[in-house]
Design an enzyme around this catalytic site. Structure first.
Site, mmCIF file in Angstrom:
data_model
loop_
_atom_site.group_PDB
_atom_site.id
_atom_site.type_symbol
_atom_site.label_atom_id
_atom_site.label_comp_id
_atom_site.label_asym_id
_atom_site.label_seq_id
_atom_site.Cartn_x
_atom_site.Cartn_y
_atom_site.Cartn_z
ATOM 1 N N GLU A 1 57.272 24.239 46.116
ATOM 2 C CA GLU A 1 55.614 24.031 45.988
ATOM 3 C C GLU A 1 55.635 22.927 44.980
ATOM 4 O O GLU A 1 56.560 23.237 44.034
ATOM 5 C CB GLU A 1 54.767 25.144 45.722
ATOM 6 C CG GLU A 1 53.241 24.947 45.724
ATOM 7 C CD GLU A 1 52.283 25.605 44.705
ATOM 8 O OE1 GLU A 1 51.447 25.460 44.133
ATOM 9 O OE2 GLU A 1 52.340 27.032 45.449
ATOM 10 N N GLU B 1 46.138 21.101 38.120
ATOM 11 C CA GLU B 1 45.155 21.959 38.381
ATOM 12 C C GLU B 1 45.195 22.174 36.919
ATOM 13 O O GLU B 1 45.410 21.622 36.161
ATOM 14 C CB GLU B 1 46.624 22.662 38.164
ATOM 15 C CG GLU B 1 47.620 23.422 39.824
ATOM 16 C CD GLU B 1 48.489 24.751 40.475
ATOM 17 O OE1 GLU B 1 47.849 25.004 40.710
ATOM 18 O OE2 GLU B 1 48.877 24.413 38.895
#
Length: 215
Positions: free
Chosen positions: A8, A13
């Site tokens: 991933e 974020e």
């Protein structure tokens, strides 16, 4: 395979309780491993201003940028499955990935919503998403895993233990970075001190929690 060994790449974020800080991360391996970098804004935040987040993903190296500023770089990872051994590097980051724009509400990392969470008049706005493929100087056929340097261990104590002050027999400041350091996170509040504990007949770390936090 399944997460996390499938890999991933988090281009960016931002946590709702810390909107001036961006995280760039890769997840990989089995057991789960990750490499993460962060960058905090000196002024403003990411929740009410537009910023540019970029990832340069090349064979053997991934770099993260915010507003053109490099803040994290990684070239060492692995992909393994229990009972099947390790897949050749640079797996799992050697195959096409889906691109996901995800607004997550709650979770073990940021904590869960409660009665004080405001969902009214909230917007998730992305100005644009662009993907480019580099053509020159891009070689997927000759990618080598970086060699790890030698690790120098500190000298063990008389019993062979490498953990400093392992039995807490030496009083120390638990807020500095020498030997033991007590940390809290995600709104958790507590204090810690080394005390003499009659129940165990020796020294121990006593932790007093005043707020369990969001996790």
């Amino acid at each position: 395979g399944q997460w996390p060994k499938c890999g991933e790449i988090d281009a960016m974020e931002v946590m709702g309780q810390e909107t001036n800080k961006v995280y760039g991360t890769i997840h990989y391996g089995e057991p789960h491993a990750q490499s993460q970098g962060t960058r905090a804004l000196a002024e403003g935040d990411f929740s009410n201003e537009f910023h540019t987040f970029s990832v340069d993903w090349e064979p053997g190296v991934i770099k993260w940028y915010v507003d053109g500023n490099l803040y994290h770089e990684e070239s060492d990872w692995f992909s393994a499955a229990e009972g099947q051994g390790t897949v050749a590097y640079p797996a799992p980051f050697d195959q096409p990935f889906y691109m996901i724009l995800n607004l997550a509400v709650g979770g073990s990392w940021v904590g869960y919503p409660d009665d004080t969470t405001n969902f009214d008049d909230q917007a998730y706005v992305i100005d644009y998403v662009k993907a480019y493929q580099k053509t020159e100087g891009y070689d997927e056929s000759n990618v080598k895993k970086p060699e790890k340097g030698s690790v120098t261990l500190r000298n063990p104590d008389a019993t062979g233990n490498y953990v400093n002050n392992a039995d807490f027999s030496t009083s120390e400041d638990l807020t500095d970075e020498t030997d033991w350091q007590f940390l809290t996170a995600l709104e958790g509040e507590a204090s810690a001190e080394i005390v003499n504990d009659e129940k165990i007949g020796g020294s121990a770390v006593k932790i007093q929690t005043t707020n369990k936090g969001t996790v």
